[in-house]
Scaffold this motif. Sequence first.
Motif, PDB file in Angstrom:
ATOM      1  N   SER A  84     -27.954 -14.424  -4.838  1.00 36.42           N
ATOM      2  CA  SER A  84     -29.059 -14.995  -4.062  1.00 36.42           C
ATOM      3  C   SER A  84     -29.258 -14.332  -2.715  1.00 36.42           C
ATOM      4  CB  SER A  84     -28.815 -16.501  -3.870  1.00 36.42           C
ATOM      5  OG  SER A  84     -27.621 -16.697  -3.116  1.00 36.42           O
ATOM      6  N   GLY A  85     -28.250 -13.759  -2.166  1.00 40.24           N
ATOM      7  CA  GLY A  85     -28.331 -13.165  -0.838  1.00 40.24           C
ATOM      8  C   GLY A  85     -28.230 -14.182   0.274  1.00 40.24           C
ATOM      9  N   LEU A  86     -27.899 -15.430  -0.061  1.00 40.58           N
ATOM     10  CA  LEU A  86     -27.758 -16.505   0.915  1.00 40.58           C
ATOM     11  C   LEU A  86     -26.310 -16.941   0.986  1.00 40.58           C
ATOM     12  CD1 LEU A  86     -30.883 -18.652  -0.148  1.00 40.58           C
ATOM     13  CD2 LEU A  86     -30.713 -17.032   1.788  1.00 40.58           C
ATOM     14  N   PRO A  87     -25.904 -17.395   2.121  1.00 42.72           N
ATOM     15  CA  PRO A  87     -24.505 -17.842   2.227  1.00 42.72           C
ATOM     16  C   PRO A  87     -24.298 -19.144   1.489  1.00 42.72           C
ATOM     17  CG  PRO A  87     -25.657 -18.248   4.281  1.00 42.72           C
ATOM     18  CD  PRO A  87     -26.609 -17.468   3.435  1.00 42.72           C
ATOM     19  N   VAL A  88     -23.141 -19.257   0.791  1.00 44.68           N
ATOM     20  CA  VAL A  88     -22.775 -20.475   0.045  1.00 44.68           C
ATOM     21  C   VAL A  88     -21.746 -21.224   0.881  1.00 44.68           C
ATOM     22  CG1 VAL A  88     -21.781 -21.404  -2.066  1.00 44.68           C
ATOM     23  CG2 VAL A  88     -23.259 -19.371  -2.157  1.00 44.68           C
ATOM     24  N   ILE A  89     -22.087 -22.459   1.230  1.00 49.33           N
ATOM     25  CA  ILE A  89     -21.203 -23.225   2.121  1.00 49.33           C
ATOM     26  C   ILE A  89     -19.970 -23.703   1.382  1.00 49.33           C
ATOM     27  CG2 ILE A  89     -21.083 -25.298   3.553  1.00 49.33           C
ATOM     28  CD1 ILE A  89     -24.090 -24.967   4.082  1.00 49.33           C
ATOM     29  N   GLY A  90     -20.087 -24.129   0.101  1.00 47.37           N
ATOM     30  CA  GLY A  90     -18.945 -24.641  -0.641  1.00 47.37           C
ATOM     31  C   GLY A  90     -19.301 -24.864  -2.083  1.00 47.37           C
ATOM     32  N   SER A  91     -18.304 -25.337  -2.861  1.00 45.66           N
ATOM     33  CA  SER A  91     -18.508 -25.600  -4.279  1.00 45.66           C
ATOM     34  C   SER A  91     -17.814 -26.910  -4.636  1.00 45.66           C
ATOM     35  CB  SER A  91     -17.922 -24.467  -5.129  1.00 45.66           C
ATOM     36  OG  SER A  91     -16.533 -24.345  -4.886  1.00 45.66           O
ATOM     37  N   VAL A  92     -18.340 -27.580  -5.672  1.00 46.69           N
ATOM     38  CA  VAL A  92     -17.815 -28.875  -6.103  1.00 46.69           C
ATOM     39  C   VAL A  92     -17.233 -28.697  -7.503  1.00 46.69           C
ATOM     40  CG1 VAL A  92     -18.364 -31.278  -6.611  1.00 46.69           C
ATOM     41  CG2 VAL A  92     -19.512 -30.101  -4.721  1.00 46.69           C
ATOM     42  N   SER A  93     -15.992 -29.079  -7.679  1.00 46.86           N
ATOM     43  CA  SER A  93     -15.350 -28.971  -8.986  1.00 46.86           C
ATOM     44  C   SER A  93     -15.876 -30.041  -9.918  1.00 46.86           C
ATOM     45  CB  SER A  93     -13.824 -29.120  -8.845  1.00 46.86           C
ATOM     46  OG  SER A  93     -13.312 -28.110  -8.019  1.00 46.86           O
ATOM     47  N   GLN A  94     -15.703 -29.769 -11.234  1.00 46.58           N
ATOM     48  CA  GLN A  94     -16.171 -30.727 -12.234  1.00 46.58           C
ATOM     49  C   GLN A  94     -15.233 -31.925 -12.259  1.00 46.58           C
ATOM     50  OE1 GLN A  94     -16.191 -29.211 -16.192  1.00 46.58           O
ATOM     51  NE2 GLN A  94     -17.503 -30.855 -17.003  1.00 46.58           N
ATOM     52  N   VAL A  95     -15.802 -33.088 -12.315  1.00 41.68           N
ATOM     53  CA  VAL A  95     -15.030 -34.322 -12.331  1.00 41.68           C
ATOM     54  C   VAL A  95     -15.256 -34.994 -13.670  1.00 41.68           C
ATOM     55  CG1 VAL A  95     -14.630 -36.569 -11.266  1.00 41.68           C
ATOM     56  CG2 VAL A  95     -15.225 -34.586  -9.832  1.00 41.68           C
ATOM     57  N   LEU A  96     -14.153 -35.236 -14.388  1.00 40.05           N
ATOM     58  CA  LEU A  96     -14.243 -35.834 -15.717  1.00 40.05           C
ATOM     59  C   LEU A  96     -13.751 -37.273 -15.678  1.00 40.05           C
ATOM     60  CD1 LEU A  96     -12.788 -32.890 -17.850  1.00 40.05           C
ATOM     61  CD2 LEU A  96     -15.197 -33.439 -17.438  1.00 40.05           C
ATOM     62  N   THR A  97     -14.378 -38.086 -16.501  1.00 38.76           N
ATOM     63  CA  THR A  97     -13.940 -39.468 -16.640  1.00 38.76           C
ATOM     64  C   THR A  97     -12.800 -39.520 -17.639  1.00 38.76           C
ATOM     65  OG1 THR A  97     -15.510 -39.872 -18.411  1.00 38.76           O
ATOM     66  CG2 THR A  97     -16.289 -40.263 -16.148  1.00 38.76           C
ATOM     67  N   SER A  98     -12.197 -40.667 -17.794  1.00 37.84           N
ATOM     68  CA  SER A  98     -11.086 -40.840 -18.736  1.00 37.84           C
ATOM     69  C   SER A  98     -11.545 -40.609 -20.161  1.00 37.84           C
ATOM     70  CB  SER A  98     -10.487 -42.248 -18.589  1.00 37.84           C
ATOM     71  OG  SER A  98      -9.987 -42.443 -17.281  1.00 37.84           O
ATOM     72  N   ALA A  99     -12.696 -41.079 -20.490  1.00 39.27           N
ATOM     73  CA  ALA A  99     -13.212 -40.881 -21.857  1.00 39.27           C
ATOM     74  C   ALA A  99     -13.467 -39.411 -22.133  1.00 39.27           C
ATOM     75  CB  ALA A  99     -14.486 -41.700 -22.044  1.00 39.27           C
ATOM     76  N   GLN A 100     -14.009 -38.730 -21.076  1.00 32.07           N
ATOM     77  CA  GLN A 100     -14.261 -37.289 -21.261  1.00 32.07           C
ATOM     78  C   GLN A 100     -12.953 -36.524 -21.417  1.00 32.07           C
ATOM     79  OE1 GLN A 100     -16.637 -36.511 -17.772  1.00 32.07           O
ATOM     80  NE2 GLN A 100     -18.578 -36.761 -18.906  1.00 32.07           N
ATOM     81  N   ARG A 101     -11.905 -36.940 -20.678  1.00 37.22           N
ATOM     82  CA  ARG A 101     -10.624 -36.249 -20.812  1.00 37.22           C
ATOM     83  C   ARG A 101     -10.040 -36.461 -22.218  1.00 37.22           C
ATOM     84  NH1 ARG A 101      -9.741 -38.580 -15.561  1.00 37.22           N
ATOM     85  NH2 ARG A 101      -9.852 -36.963 -13.923  1.00 37.22           N
ATOM     86  N   VAL A 102     -10.153 -37.659 -22.737  1.00 39.26           N
ATOM     87  CA  VAL A 102      -9.648 -37.924 -24.093  1.00 39.26           C
ATOM     88  C   VAL A 102     -10.406 -37.084 -25.116  1.00 39.26           C
ATOM     89  CG1 VAL A 102      -9.429 -39.666 -25.890  1.00 39.26           C
ATOM     90  CG2 VAL A 102      -8.841 -40.235 -23.523  1.00 39.26           C
ATOM     91  N   LEU A 103     -11.725 -36.986 -24.950  1.00 41.30           N
ATOM     92  CA  LEU A 103     -12.539 -36.195 -25.876  1.00 41.30           C
ATOM     93  C   LEU A 103     -12.182 -34.712 -25.784  1.00 41.30           C
ATOM     94  CD1 LEU A 103     -14.835 -36.098 -27.913  1.00 41.30           C
ATOM     95  CD2 LEU A 103     -16.447 -35.900 -25.982  1.00 41.30           C
ATOM     96  N   ARG A 104     -11.932 -34.262 -24.516  1.00 37.97           N
ATOM     97  CA  ARG A 104     -11.567 -32.842 -24.366  1.00 37.97           C
ATOM     98  C   ARG A 104     -10.237 -32.557 -25.045  1.00 37.97           C
ATOM     99  NH1 ARG A 104     -11.838 -29.679 -18.694  1.00 37.97           N
ATOM    100  NH2 ARG A 104     -14.031 -29.673 -19.339  1.00 37.97           N
TER     101      ARG A 104
END
Length: 507
Positions: free
Chosen positions: A454-474
Motif C-alpha cells: 500500500s505504501g502506507l505505514p501500518v500501525i499494528g495487527s490483530v491476531s485471530q481470536v477463536l471461540t471454544s467451539a471453533q477450537r474444537v472444530l479446528r
Amino acid sequence: MNGLYDEIRIAIHSVWNRRWMALAVAWGICLLGWLVVALIPNSYESKARVFVEMQSILTEKVGIESRERKKNMERVQETLASTINLEKVVRGTDLNLTVASDRELAGKVEMLRKNIVIKSEKDNLFEITANSSASNLSDAENAKLSREIVQKMIDIFVEENLSGDRDETSQTLKFLDAQLANREKALQEAEQKRVTFETENLGLLPGIGSISQRMEAARAELSQLDSQLSQSSASLAALNGQLAGTPATIATPGFGGSGGSALSQAQGKLASARARGWTDSHPDIIAMKKEIAALRAQGGGGSTAGYRTPNPAYSSLQSMRAERQASVAALQARKNAIQADMAQLASKQSLEPGVAAEMARISRNYDVLKEQYDKLLADREQIKLRGQVETETDSVKFKVIDPPSSPRSPAAPNRPLLLALVLFVGIGSGVGSAFAMGQLQTSYPTASKLEKASGLPVIGSVSQVLTSAQRVLRKKKMRLFYGAGSALFGIFALLMVVEFVQRGMVA
C-alpha cells in the motif's frame, strides 16, 4: 537474512492454510500413479553363459581350421534368432499352449525376437538373455517361462553347431557322389571313344600323342643326337691322331744297348702321354720328342736286332678307339631311325591332317574330364575325412558356465522405486499447487507485506481470536487431516508389502 527467513515462513504459512488442497492433490496423483504402476506387467529375466572349447590338434591336420570353426559359430550366433529357430522355442515351451493359429505363432515369434538378446562377451563365451512379461501369465509362470526360453536357446545353439556342419557335410558328399558318377560315366565314354578312334586309325597314329607332338619330340631328340654325335666324332678323331703317333711295339729292356733302352723308355713315355690325351703342342710332348731325337742322334736307334714287345699303350688306344667307333655307329643308327620316323610321320600328317586334329581334340577332352574327376575324387575324400573327424571326435565342446537362472524378482519395472517416486511426486505436486494458489490470491499474511503493497505505514495487527467451539472444530479437522495423510502413507506401505509378498511367492 531476515528477509529470506520471512519469505520461507510466508511460503510455509501459505501452504499450511491450503493444506486440504495439497492433500487432495497428493491423494489424486498418488492414486492415479499407483494405478498406472500396478498395471505395468512384471518382466522376468533369465540369463545363461555358454563357453565353446575348440579342439584344434586333429581338426587342423585334416583341414578344419579354428578360424573356420569360429566363422561357423558367428554364423550360428547371427541366425540363432531367426524365425525358424524362434518357432522351435515357441513349440518347445509353454508359449505353445496359447498358440491356436499361424497368426498367433507369428506374434509370439516377434515377441521373442524383442525379448531375446545373444551377445559374445569374449572370443568363445556367449551370453543368452530372455525376458518374459506375458500379461496372461502369473509372475511365477513368467519367471519359469523365461528360464525355459533360455534353456531352449542353449539347446538350439548346441544343436546348430554340432549338427550344422554334419548336415552340410552329408549334403556335400551326396552332391559329390552324384557328380562323380556323372563324371565317371562321361570319362568312360571319352576313353572308349579314344580307344575306338585309335583302333580305326592305327596305321596313321603310331606311338603315343598327336603327330605334331611326336614330331616335336623327334626334333628335340634329333638335335640332342646331333650334339652327341659331334662330340663322339671329335673324340674319335683325336683318338685316331694319338694312335697314329704311338708305336705298336717297344724294345724290351736288357736285350739292346743302353742307348736303345733309353730310347725305348722315352718312346714309351711319349706313347703314355699321348694316351692320356696330350697333344703335340703340349710342353711335355715337345720335350719328350727332343729327348728321343737326341737319343737317336747318339745311336740309340742303331741297334735293330733287339727284342721288341707289344706296346700296352697302343693296345689301350685301340680298345678305346673301338668303343668310340661303336658309340658313333650307334648314334648314327639312332639318328637315321629318327629321321626315317620323322619322314614317315610327315607323310602321314600331310596325307591325313584331319585325323591328327580329331585325335588331339579327343585327347584334350579326355584329359579335361580326367582332371575334373581326379579333383572331385580328392575333394570327396577330404570332405569325408573331415566329416568322420567331426562325427567321431569332439572337435567342439560346449560348457554351460552359468545355467539358466531362475529369477526371483522382476527385472522390470522396479516397482518399489516407482511407488516411492509416485508418492514423492504426489506430495510435491500438492505442496506446489497450494503454494501456487497462494501466490495467485491477493492476501497479505504479514503487516510488512501490506505496508509494502500500500505504501502506507501500518500501525499494528490483530491476531485471530477463536471461540471454544471453533477450537474444537479446528482440532477435529486437524485429526482428519492427519488421518488422511497417514492413510496415504499407509497405502504406500501396504503396496510395498504386497509387492514383496508377491516376490516371495515367485521364489
